[in-house]
Design an enzyme around this catalytic site. Structure first.
Site, PDB file in Angstrom:
ATOM      1  N   LYS A  36      16.245  41.426 -47.431  1.00  0.00           N
ATOM      2  CA  LYS A  36      14.857  41.568 -46.983  1.00  0.00           C
ATOM      3  C   LYS A  36      14.520  40.447 -45.992  1.00  0.00           C
ATOM      4  CE  LYS A  36      13.030  38.864 -50.861  1.00  0.00           C
ATOM      5  NZ  LYS A  36      12.072  38.829 -51.982  1.00  0.00           N
ATOM      6  N   TYR A 258       0.782  14.429 -29.302  1.00  0.00           N
ATOM      7  CA  TYR A 258      -0.627  14.743 -29.536  1.00  0.00           C
ATOM      8  C   TYR A 258      -1.257  13.786 -30.542  1.00  0.00           C
ATOM      9  CZ  TYR A 258      -0.172  19.193 -27.050  1.00  0.00           C
ATOM     10  OH  TYR A 258       0.021  20.147 -26.087  1.00  0.00           O
TER      11      TYR A 258
END
Length: 362
Positions: A36, A258
């Site tokens: 999956k 940042y």
């Protein structure tokens, strides 16, 4: 200069090896390989094709995942772990040998009311303690009786459950209670039983039953947060790499990135690497999270941005633009990186975006 962006190099031989480890741990059980979520980020169709001679069947979460495998030539039975969501999926599943997990009365009602062109194989989900989906143990006899009355259901049916805390060794009693509860309501009433996810395969041999469901361990990752796959003889299937795209001198006291959240305590060299949250590398990875460059550990410095991250190479570094950077894989376990980030390795490998290139090395 020969730099590149993020690449996930997948070893299919490692995946096959890891399935054999699971089989060695559970020598009397059949193996349902869980592919999956795009085989946990490793490429579902390619991984399934690599395991087609080794796995007894496959398991996915969603109908569309099963469709993709079948259209891609996978012939083994495929179990839908969440079952079907509507009548069209039910009818298609019956025609294409998709085994169906039935966990809700709405699914059971639909199965009773829908004529099918072929019989369907059912796995009844028993909620033995996860309390997410599944029928309560006291409802099991009613469910088995109703399924026995449906002509288009293959008899006898099968049963499965899912462990809530098998990856927590200190909670062994919780899992043992789940095992006992499941066995009590299924013994002698079903054809096949499946209890064990990867944690169960490793830690609860008495629960291996007829089928095991190895998932994360197929990819060389342990379900136990304080361990890593190599502790259990597993091999990491993914080497997630990128490269240095800049190396620059950096003065003590200067910030990087940042918000200026990291300030260098020394004169050093900063490396810029071509990976960011646009590739699926976690934005929340803090300074101090390790990567490997030229066989040595260096750590993140400053915030991860969309396309780039920065690392403190050290003042004596000789690393050059184009040098490869290992984000996780052989030599730097995904489990270790996950611990720095405050998540689990499952999330690291499944959250990659479509931008990193997948390369299969064998």
């Amino acid at each position: 200069m020969d730099a590149h962006g993020a690449v996930a190099r997948i070893s299919l031989e490692a995946v096959r090896h890891n399935l054999q480890v699971a089989r060695q741990l559970a020598p009397t059980a059949m193996a349902m390989a869980v592919v999956k979520a795009n085989a946990y980020g490793h490429g579902d169709l390619t991984v399934a094709a690599a395991l087609k001679d080794d796995a007894d069947m496959f398991a996915v979460a969603r109908f569309e995942e099963a469709q993709k495998l079948r259209a891609g030539g996978i012939q083994q039975p495929i179990l839908l772990l969440e079952g079907f969501f509507n009548r069209d999926q039910l009818e298609f599943s019956a025609l294409n040998d998709f085994h169906l997990c039935i966990h809700d009365f709405a699914q059971l009602d639909e199965l009773e009311q829908t004529p099918l062109a072929a019989p369907v194989t059912v796995w009844v989900k028993i909620d033995s303690g996860m309390h997410r989906v599944g029928f309560a143990p006291e409802q099991a006899d009613e469910i088995f009786s109703r399924l026995a009355a449906i002509a288009q259901v293959v008899k006898p049916v099968n049963a499965m459950t899912h462990f809530a805390r098998a990856d927590e060794p200190e909670q062994q009693a919780v899992t043992e209670a789940q095992i006992a509860r499941f066995k009590q309501v299924t013994t002698g009433k079903v054809k096949h039983r499946a209890l064990c996810n990867s944690a169960g395969v490793i830690a609860f041999p008495d629960a291996h039953a007829d089928y095991i469901r190895p998932g994360i361990m197929l990819y060389g990752i342990t379900p136990f947060g304080d361990r890593q796959g190599t502790d259990f003889g597993l091999r990491p299937a993914m080497n997630f790499t990128t490269s240095l795209i800049a190396v620059r001198e950096h003065k003590a006291g200067e910030p990087v990135g940042y918000a200026g959240s990291w300030v260098s305590p020394r004169d050093t060299r900063i490396g810029v690497i071509a990976v960011g949250y646009g590739d699926g590398y976690p934005r929340m990875a803090p300074p101090g999270t390790p990567v490997l460059i030229n066989g040595r550990r260096v750590t993140l410095a400053g915030r991860v941005s969309m396309d780039m991250a920065t690392v403190d190479l050290g003042p004596e570094a000789t690393d050059r633009v184009g040098d490869e950077v290992l984000l996780w894989g052989e030599g730097l376990a995904a489990e270790e990186v996950a611990r720095h980030v405050g998540t689990i390795a499952y999330e690291l490998v499944t959250r990659m975006t479509a931008r990193p290139r997948l390369e299969y090395i064998d």
